[in-house]
Scaffold this motif. Structure first.
Motif, PDB file in Angstrom:
ATOM      1  N   ILE A   1      52.433 -22.338   4.413  1.00  0.00           N
ATOM      2  CA  ILE A   1      52.482 -22.475   5.868  1.00  0.00           C
ATOM      3  C   ILE A   1      52.430 -23.959   6.219  1.00  0.00           C
ATOM      4  N   PRO A   2      53.582 -24.578   6.494  1.00  0.00           N
ATOM      5  CA  PRO A   2      53.585 -26.006   6.841  1.00  0.00           C
ATOM      6  C   PRO A   2      52.938 -26.254   8.201  1.00  0.00           C
ATOM      7  N   GLY A   3      52.526 -27.498   8.408  1.00  0.00           N
ATOM      8  CA  GLY A   3      51.934 -27.884   9.685  1.00  0.00           C
ATOM      9  C   GLY A   3      52.974 -28.341  10.688  1.00  0.00           C
ATOM     10  N   GLY A   4      52.470 -28.875  11.797  1.00  0.00           N
ATOM     11  CA  GLY A   4      53.341 -29.333  12.873  1.00  0.00           C
ATOM     12  C   GLY A   4      52.675 -29.244  14.228  1.00  0.00           C
ATOM     13  N   GLY A   5      51.348 -29.088  14.215  1.00  0.00           N
ATOM     14  CA  GLY A   5      50.595 -29.101  15.466  1.00  0.00           C
ATOM     15  C   GLY A   5      50.860 -27.916  16.375  1.00  0.00           C
ATOM     16  N   TYR A   6      51.368 -26.808  15.809  1.00  0.00           N
ATOM     17  CA  TYR A   6      51.700 -25.607  16.590  1.00  0.00           C
ATOM     18  C   TYR A   6      52.778 -25.863  17.637  1.00  0.00           C
TER      19      TYR A   6
ATOM     20  N   SER B   1      47.189 -28.995   7.698  1.00  0.00           N
ATOM     21  CA  SER B   1      46.982 -29.373   9.092  1.00  0.00           C
ATOM     22  C   SER B   1      46.930 -28.132   9.976  1.00  0.00           C
ATOM     23  N   ALA B   2      47.820 -28.015  10.996  1.00  0.00           N
ATOM     24  CA  ALA B   2      47.839 -26.797  11.807  1.00  0.00           C
ATOM     25  C   ALA B   2      48.240 -25.601  10.960  1.00  0.00           C
ATOM     26  N   GLY B   3      49.059 -25.827   9.929  1.00  0.00           N
ATOM     27  CA  GLY B   3      49.370 -24.757   8.989  1.00  0.00           C
ATOM     28  C   GLY B   3      48.140 -24.324   8.216  1.00  0.00           C
ATOM     29  N   GLY B   4      47.223 -25.276   7.966  1.00  0.00           N
ATOM     30  CA  GLY B   4      45.945 -24.934   7.352  1.00  0.00           C
ATOM     31  C   GLY B   4      45.093 -24.091   8.276  1.00  0.00           C
ATOM     32  N   HIS B   5      45.171 -24.379   9.580  1.00  0.00           N
ATOM     33  CA  HIS B   5      44.452 -23.560  10.559  1.00  0.00           C
ATOM     34  C   HIS B   5      44.998 -22.139  10.564  1.00  0.00           C
TER      35      HIS B   5
ATOM     36  N   ILE C   1      44.544 -22.332  -0.255  1.00  0.00           N
ATOM     37  CA  ILE C   1      44.570 -23.772  -0.489  1.00  0.00           C
ATOM     38  C   ILE C   1      44.783 -24.431   0.860  1.00  0.00           C
ATOM     39  N   LEU C   2      43.791 -25.174   1.327  1.00  0.00           N
ATOM     40  CA  LEU C   2      43.834 -25.771   2.658  1.00  0.00           C
ATOM     41  C   LEU C   2      43.854 -27.288   2.533  1.00  0.00           C
ATOM     42  N   LEU C   3      44.917 -27.904   3.030  1.00  0.00           N
ATOM     43  CA  LEU C   3      45.068 -29.352   2.984  1.00  0.00           C
ATOM     44  C   LEU C   3      44.815 -29.917   4.365  1.00  0.00           C
ATOM     45  N   TYR C   4      43.804 -30.790   4.479  1.00  0.00           N
ATOM     46  CA  TYR C   4      43.436 -31.452   5.737  1.00  0.00           C
ATOM     47  C   TYR C   4      43.588 -30.520   6.940  1.00  0.00           C
ATOM     48  N   PRO C   5      42.910 -29.356   6.913  1.00  0.00           N
ATOM     49  CA  PRO C   5      43.165 -28.343   7.938  1.00  0.00           C
ATOM     50  C   PRO C   5      42.487 -28.643   9.272  1.00  0.00           C
ATOM     51  N   VAL C   6      43.104 -28.169  10.342  1.00  0.00           N
ATOM     52  CA  VAL C   6      42.423 -28.078  11.637  1.00  0.00           C
ATOM     53  C   VAL C   6      41.469 -26.894  11.536  1.00  0.00           C
ATOM     54  N   VAL C   7      40.187 -27.122  11.795  1.00  0.00           N
ATOM     55  CA  VAL C   7      39.172 -26.083  11.649  1.00  0.00           C
ATOM     56  C   VAL C   7      38.555 -25.700  12.982  1.00  0.00           C
TER      57      VAL C   7
ATOM     58  N   VAL D   1      43.664 -32.762  19.248  1.00  0.00           N
ATOM     59  CA  VAL D   1      43.971 -32.405  20.631  1.00  0.00           C
ATOM     60  C   VAL D   1      45.338 -31.746  20.756  1.00  0.00           C
ATOM     61  N   GLY D   2      46.315 -32.238  20.010  1.00  0.00           N
ATOM     62  CA  GLY D   2      47.648 -31.664  20.090  1.00  0.00           C
ATOM     63  C   GLY D   2      47.679 -30.204  19.683  1.00  0.00           C
ATOM     64  N   SER D   3      46.974 -29.864  18.608  1.00  0.00           N
ATOM     65  CA  SER D   3      46.939 -28.473  18.158  1.00  0.00           C
ATOM     66  C   SER D   3      46.250 -27.580  19.184  1.00  0.00           C
ATOM     67  N   ARG D   4      45.139 -28.058  19.740  1.00  0.00           N
ATOM     68  CA  ARG D   4      44.445 -27.244  20.744  1.00  0.00           C
ATOM     69  C   ARG D   4      45.313 -27.045  21.976  1.00  0.00           C
TER      70      ARG D   4
END
Length: 336
Positions: A107-112, A186-190, A221-227, A235-238
């Motif tokens: 699951i790649p990131g991208g800040g949702y 990142s957001a994919g980690g969330h 496996i969580l890389l630098y996740p938003v928790v 802020v961008g993900s929220r």
């Protein structure tokens, strides 16, 4: 998280089994020789599989957006595609040449608000394939587009993807349904964390036999996740997930820094202490929450490193050997 609390957790983490804090004093660490090659590889997926049968996708109404791919190249000459306004969620299947039966949902990131394709996506899939692991890269719908079901649409896609992987794609692949890892950054980690904890959440009505299967991954496996979406959040993900003025209840519902269900699978956590996008406090809080629940978690913190590095980290950074740590963790947990 207050700095005093952060110092306490860092000190405690360094003393616990399954945790490594790598400082500048460790010097250069050489990564596996072939890790960088997966970023330069041009292999595309063997198959793109839609998540939802025609006319059955939940989460509507569909926003008035047009799906697109922003195709760029970074300063190192590596391709950097990003999907925007996803309306046709899919999994991209990469078949392993010498399959072990294990699989991974990436699951790649991208800040949702966007979804990475190459970095954190296809590159990691190629690397997993080289280890015999079937890889599936998720292109999920983005809450920033304001779907009818709000933040739930991304989790709907992740749950459906996990079920389709375990179902075998109508004979198009064969994996061991008890050895499916989720990996997200990142957001994919969330979102990977949501998939790992909200295992009893039925986010959509049953469509077919695949929807009888479990959504809980067997490891994460969580890389630098938003928790957390509370104090100190990205802020961008929220904003993308919950909008400009989320209620305390909504923030709590989508945060994982207070308590974690005991059914959460084993977790491998990787973060740079000086991450400038998602503070390391996120991983520290998750580590504490999982420990409090009695769950299994390995945490690797590194002094140097960049957010969103995927397999493209500077070889001089110890964090760049996270794939070796992840491989050892998968083998130890029977997920390889």
């Amino acid at each position: 998280m207050p700095s005093a609390s952060r110092r306490k957790i860092l000190a405690a983490a360094a003393a616990l089994p399954g945790t490594m804090v790598a400082a500048r004093a460790l010097g250069q660490v050489t990564r596996s020789a072939d890790i960088a090659s997966f970023s330069k590889d041009t292999r595309e997926p063997d198959m793109i599989v839609p998540l939802w049968p025609a006319g059955s996708m939940p989460g509507g109404p569909v926003p008035a957006v047009t799906e697109a791919v922003d195709d760029q190249w970074d300063n190192a000459g590596l391709r950097y595609r990003v999907a925007e306004h996803v309306t046709r969620p899919t999994i991209a299947y990469f078949a392993a040449s010498n399959p072990t039966g294990a699989a991974v949902l990436i699951i790649p990131g991208g800040g949702y608000s966007r979804v990475g394709i190459d970095r954190e996506g296809y590159e990691s899939a190629r690397w997993m394939n080289a280890l015999g692991v079937a890889a599936f890269v998720l292109r999920y719908r983005l809450p920033a587009d304001r779907w009818g079901d709000g933040p739930v649409v991304a989790l709907q896609d992740a749950q459906r993807a996990m079920r389709l992987i375990r179902a075998g794609g109508a004979g198009r692949w064969k994996v061991d349904p008890k050895r499916v890892t989720v990996m997200g950054g990142s957001a994919g980690g969330h979102l990977a964390l949501c998939l790992s904890t909200k295992v009893y959440d039925r986010t959509y009505s049953e469509l077919d036999a695949a929807d009888h299967l479990l959504t809980r991954p067997d490891g994460a496996i969580l890389l630098y996740p938003v928790v957390t979406l509370g104090v100190g959040t990205h802020v961008g993900s929220r904003m993308a997930l919950l909008g400009p003025n989320p209620s305390p209840e909504a923030i709590a519902q989508w945060s994982f820094d207070k308590s974690i269900p005991g059914i959460t699978p084993p977790i491998l956590l990787v973060h740079a202490v000086h991450d400038r996008v998602v503070p390391v406090d996120h991983s520290l809080a998750l580590f504490a929450a999982v420990r409090a629940s009695g769950g299994a978690i390995d945490m690797h913190l590194f002094e140097e490193g960049a957010h969103g590095l995927g397999l493209r980290g500077d070889p001089a950074w110890p964090i760049s050997r996270w794939p070796d740590l992840a491989r050892a963790w998968q083998l130890r947990n029977g997920l390889a």
